[in-house]
Design a protein around this motif. Sequence first.
Motif, mmCIF file in Angstrom:
data_model
loop_
_atom_site.group_PDB
_atom_site.id
_atom_site.type_symbol
_atom_site.label_atom_id
_atom_site.label_comp_id
_atom_site.label_asym_id
_atom_site.label_seq_id
_atom_site.Cartn_x
_atom_site.Cartn_y
_atom_site.Cartn_z
ATOM 1 N N ASP A 125 0.832 -1.209 0.000
ATOM 2 C CA ASP A 125 0.000 0.000 0.000
ATOM 3 C C ASP A 125 0.865 1.257 0.000
ATOM 4 O O ASP A 125 0.579 2.225 -0.715
ATOM 5 C CB ASP A 125 -0.921 0.008 1.219
ATOM 6 N N MET A 126 1.944 1.244 0.792
ATOM 7 C CA MET A 126 2.806 2.412 0.872
ATOM 8 C C MET A 126 3.557 2.633 -0.438
ATOM 9 O O MET A 126 3.680 3.770 -0.921
ATOM 10 C CB MET A 126 3.780 2.271 2.026
ATOM 11 N N LEU A 127 4.060 1.552 -1.046
ATOM 12 C CA LEU A 127 4.808 1.685 -2.303
ATOM 13 C C LEU A 127 3.931 2.200 -3.433
ATOM 14 O O LEU A 127 4.407 2.920 -4.321
ATOM 15 C CB LEU A 127 5.416 0.341 -2.699
ATOM 16 N N CYS A 128 2.663 1.819 -3.396
ATOM 17 C CA CYS A 128 1.779 2.156 -4.510
ATOM 18 C C CYS A 128 0.965 3.442 -4.294
ATOM 19 O O CYS A 128 0.110 3.767 -5.105
ATOM 20 C CB CYS A 128 0.831 0.991 -4.785
ATOM 21 N N GLN A 129 1.257 4.136 -3.199
ATOM 22 C CA GLN A 129 0.586 5.417 -3.002
ATOM 23 C C GLN A 129 1.019 6.390 -4.081
ATOM 24 O O GLN A 129 2.199 6.478 -4.406
ATOM 25 C CB GLN A 129 0.940 5.996 -1.632
ATOM 26 N N PRO A 130 0.098 7.154 -4.663
ATOM 27 C CA PRO A 130 0.488 8.151 -5.683
ATOM 28 C C PRO A 130 1.455 9.165 -5.081
ATOM 29 O O PRO A 130 1.325 9.561 -3.927
ATOM 30 C CB PRO A 130 -0.861 8.813 -6.050
ATOM 31 N N SER A 131 2.434 9.563 -5.880
ATOM 32 C CA SER A 131 3.408 10.561 -5.442
ATOM 33 C C SER A 131 2.729 11.896 -5.263
ATOM 34 O O SER A 131 1.882 12.298 -6.057
ATOM 35 C CB SER A 131 4.547 10.686 -6.454
ATOM 36 N N GLU A 132 3.105 12.570 -4.173
ATOM 37 C CA GLU A 132 2.493 13.877 -3.911
ATOM 38 C C GLU A 132 3.164 14.959 -4.745
ATOM 39 O O GLU A 132 4.333 14.896 -5.051
ATOM 40 C CB GLU A 132 2.642 14.204 -2.409
#
Length: 296
Positions: free
Chosen positions: A289-296
């Motif tokens: 989940d953390m790796l696939c979070q969209p970049s801010e």
Amino acid sequence: MSYELTDMKVFVAVAEEGNVSRGAERCHLAPSSASLRIKNLEDSVGVALLNRHPRGVALTAAGQVFVEHAKRCLAQLEQLRSDLLPFTQGMTGHVTVFANNNAISSHLPDDLARFFAAYPSVRITLEERMSHDIVGAVVAGRADVGVVALESEHPALRFAPYKEDQLVLLAPITHELAQQSHVSFKECLGQPFISLQSGAALHTFLNNHASALDGRLDVRVQVSGYRAIARLVASGAGIGIVPRTAIESSDKGKLAVIQLTEPWSQRNLHVCVSRNPAEKNLYRDKLVDMLCQPSE
């Protein structure tokens, strides 16, 4: 066979020292106790393991076989102890991640730092592999999470976008290719390359594409990382191919960055996990989940 772990340790020590007294001293035993243990060991396996001489001992042929196996067994037991140690110190979970060189060198360090900040008691085993090997490892359950650059997906795995990237050519600013905005990989094959070491995923990947063109990489220097490639290219030692995200702002003005025309130069990374994992792993899911979070 009925012998103890201590018997194996004593035998290895005596074999390495070539002397019962010195081997016994290493194991904090009296020489008579060490001799008795070795005698019981020989009785258990049914063959002489040592030839005794006035000035020491030497391995028999059977002893040579035994000592090699004993060393491997003791090393594996020590590794078992090391692997269990984090659990005794409060580790709450473990995740095995296989990733390609690009991900390990450019993206995962910062992302794993964020993960450890959130879950400090979790341990991660991170290993570099080629993308197709990573897929096989995740399917077989040898890895919990894979980070790959693949054009096709596997039906047993779930893939999610991770990072967008592209392989580009680096050339000295005075090089004949430096004035081009695009170049084909075939045009590069006559030039001396600065490359990652043999066995690195990118090195193998480029060699395979060179072979497909009935050519080969003329590798002038092999190095351990992208930063070394950039520095050597800037010095004029040759050309190199690296992910665009590996280029730093300090490289600007020191080397030329040229796009490759081949479709395979687009190396977008994906995270893959099993669609039906054999075991539940909360921290595997948290990491994905953390790796696939969209970049801010």
